[in-house]
Design a protein around this motif. Structure first.
Motif, PDB file in Angstrom:
ATOM      1  N   GLU A 180      23.268  11.749 -10.500  1.00 52.59           N
ATOM      2  CA  GLU A 180      22.360  13.561 -10.822  1.00 52.59           C
ATOM      3  C   GLU A 180      21.322  13.116 -12.037  1.00 52.59           C
ATOM      4  O   GLU A 180      20.811  13.538 -11.431  1.00 52.59           O
ATOM      5  CB  GLU A 180      24.126  14.313 -10.941  1.00 52.59           C
ATOM      6  N   LYS A 181      22.454  12.949 -12.755  1.00 57.56           N
ATOM      7  CA  LYS A 181      21.002  12.421 -14.398  1.00 57.56           C
ATOM      8  C   LYS A 181      19.635  12.251 -13.144  1.00 57.56           C
ATOM      9  O   LYS A 181      18.308  12.282 -14.104  1.00 57.56           O
ATOM     10  CB  LYS A 181      21.077  11.306 -15.082  1.00 57.56           C
ATOM     11  N   TYR A 182      19.461  11.336 -12.611  1.00 59.50           N
ATOM     12  CA  TYR A 182      17.995  11.366 -11.947  1.00 59.50           C
ATOM     13  C   TYR A 182      18.371  11.986 -10.931  1.00 59.50           C
ATOM     14  O   TYR A 182      16.862  11.596 -10.662  1.00 59.50           O
ATOM     15  CB  TYR A 182      18.586   9.256 -11.556  1.00 59.50           C
ATOM     16  N   THR A 201      16.351  18.071 -21.995  1.00 58.45           N
ATOM     17  CA  THR A 201      16.643  18.053 -20.668  1.00 58.45           C
ATOM     18  C   THR A 201      16.234  16.214 -20.165  1.00 58.45           C
ATOM     19  O   THR A 201      17.161  15.705 -19.150  1.00 58.45           O
ATOM     20  CB  THR A 201      16.059  18.921 -19.049  1.00 58.45           C
ATOM     21  N   ALA A 254      15.525  15.788 -14.265  1.00 62.73           N
ATOM     22  CA  ALA A 254      16.175  17.014 -14.567  1.00 62.73           C
ATOM     23  C   ALA A 254      15.864  18.296 -14.030  1.00 62.73           C
ATOM     24  O   ALA A 254      14.790  18.236 -14.820  1.00 62.73           O
ATOM     25  CB  ALA A 254      17.077  16.858 -15.943  1.00 62.73           C
TER      26      ALA A 254
END
Length: 349
Positions: A68-70, A32, A37
């Protein structure tokens, strides 16, 4: 499944179980990523202006899943100009605002903290005149009727252009309107000129093809460099600075995408936020900005050029009467947020 117990030594069995569980945790981290995440997303209420120089990074980051990744969940509110956006920031209905020249206005009076710049608005702000108006130079605006939105990038352009031409701002009949109304009034022939920004210029050229471009912000660069960017509310800055660093870290990744794969990035932005424009029109807007690579921005944050640009526009607002005392940008602009994020960005390259 857990490893089978192979003897009566409870301590040995528990050691093997703990080792196995640690392997599972490490595997999950590798799959992830280590940017948060799997943790609960942090919500940020963001207000923005719908013009490419302001919201290009926003939309590209959303569509490519970078925010979103962060671990950031963005809740968006669209505004028509920077003044009501800053009022919303001051009132607490949004946490972060993305805007143009207004980053040099309200924050200098203690409303919000500037922490991230997007670009310089080189050709995005423009003044149009009616073909039959007899206006052929900025000097000819003296005594004429000009529609614009006060306290915005377009207003800053108008002031600077008049100053350079030796015309007092007060000698022009400046009519303050919402930008859509200001442009509509010009198209209807109700004003001699309009000071506006992209993409309103495209609308003017389509609906008033005889109108002439008189000047643009880029004609006064670098003395009149207009920086746009991100401002956090005082409360959010004080309580959520680590979240702002994450936001800047995501921005760095988005900026890299935008500059390394511009064609694909602009098509993504077009489909997500500008479906009414064709690709060439969007490309026109992008070319009117001055954009910089991450390492260039880092140099400008460190050597004070970024603060200087903010201060230049602040001085214009002061001369326009928005406030009386000039405040050093270092008091309301925090470059350390970007620079901290940049060091983390470099470590992954």
């Amino acid at each position: 499944m857990l490893p089978k117990r192979t003897g009566s030594n409870d301590a040995n069995t528990m050691h093997r179980i703990r080792s196995f569980m640690m392997m599972l945790v490490l595997s999950a981290m590798l799959m992830t990523g280590s940017e948060g995440a799997g943790a609960a997303a942090t919500k940020i209420r963001i207000g923005y202006l719908h013009t490419l120089a302001v919201d290009s990074h926003l939309w590209l980051g959303i569509e490519r899943g970078v925010f979103e990744k962060y671990g950031l969940q963005l809740e968006l509110t669209r505004f028509n100009s920077g003044v009501p956006l800053m009022q919303a920031l001051a009132g607490g209905s949004i946490d972060v605002g993305i805007m143009g020249a207004v980053i040099s206005n309200f924050p200098s009076r203690g409303v919000g903290k500037v922490f991230l710049l997007n670009n310089l608005e080189h050709g995005t702000a423009v003044i149009f005149v009616q073909d039959e108006s007899g206006i052929y130079s900025v000097r000819d605006l003296n005594g004429r009727k000009v529609t614009t939105t006060r306290g915005t990038t377009a207003d800053v352009l108008l002031y600077i252009a008049l100053q350079k031409a030796g015309v007092k701002y007060t000698d022009v009949n400046v009519i303050n309107m919402d930008m859509a109304a200001a442009v509509s009034a010009f198209i209807a022939g109700a004003s001699d000129a309009v000071s506006t920004w992209w993409p309103f210029d495209l609308y003017i050229m389509k609906n008033r093809p005889t109108a002439r471009k008189l000047t643009q912000a880029g004609d006064y660069f670098p003395d009149a460099a207009i920086a746009g960017g991100w401002v956090a509310s005082n409360r959010f800055y004080e309580r959520e600075r680590p979240t702002l660093v994450k936001l800047a870290r995501a921005w760095l990744e988005v900026n890299e995408l935008l500059l390394n794969d511009t064609d694909r990035s602009l098509k993504t932005i077009q489909q997500a936020a500008y479906p009414e424009l064709d690709y060439e029109e969007l490309l026109d807007g992008f070319r009117k900005e001055k954009v910089f690579r991450n390492e260039e921005w880092a140099g400008m944050y460190r050597d004070g050029r970024a603060a200087k640009w903010i201060g230049q526009v602040e001085e214009v607002f002061m001369r326009l009467g928005a406030f009386t005392d000039w405040v050093p940008p270092e008091r309301f602009f925090d470059p350390s947020v970007y620079l901290e994020a940049y060091e983390a960005y470099k470590s992954t390259r």
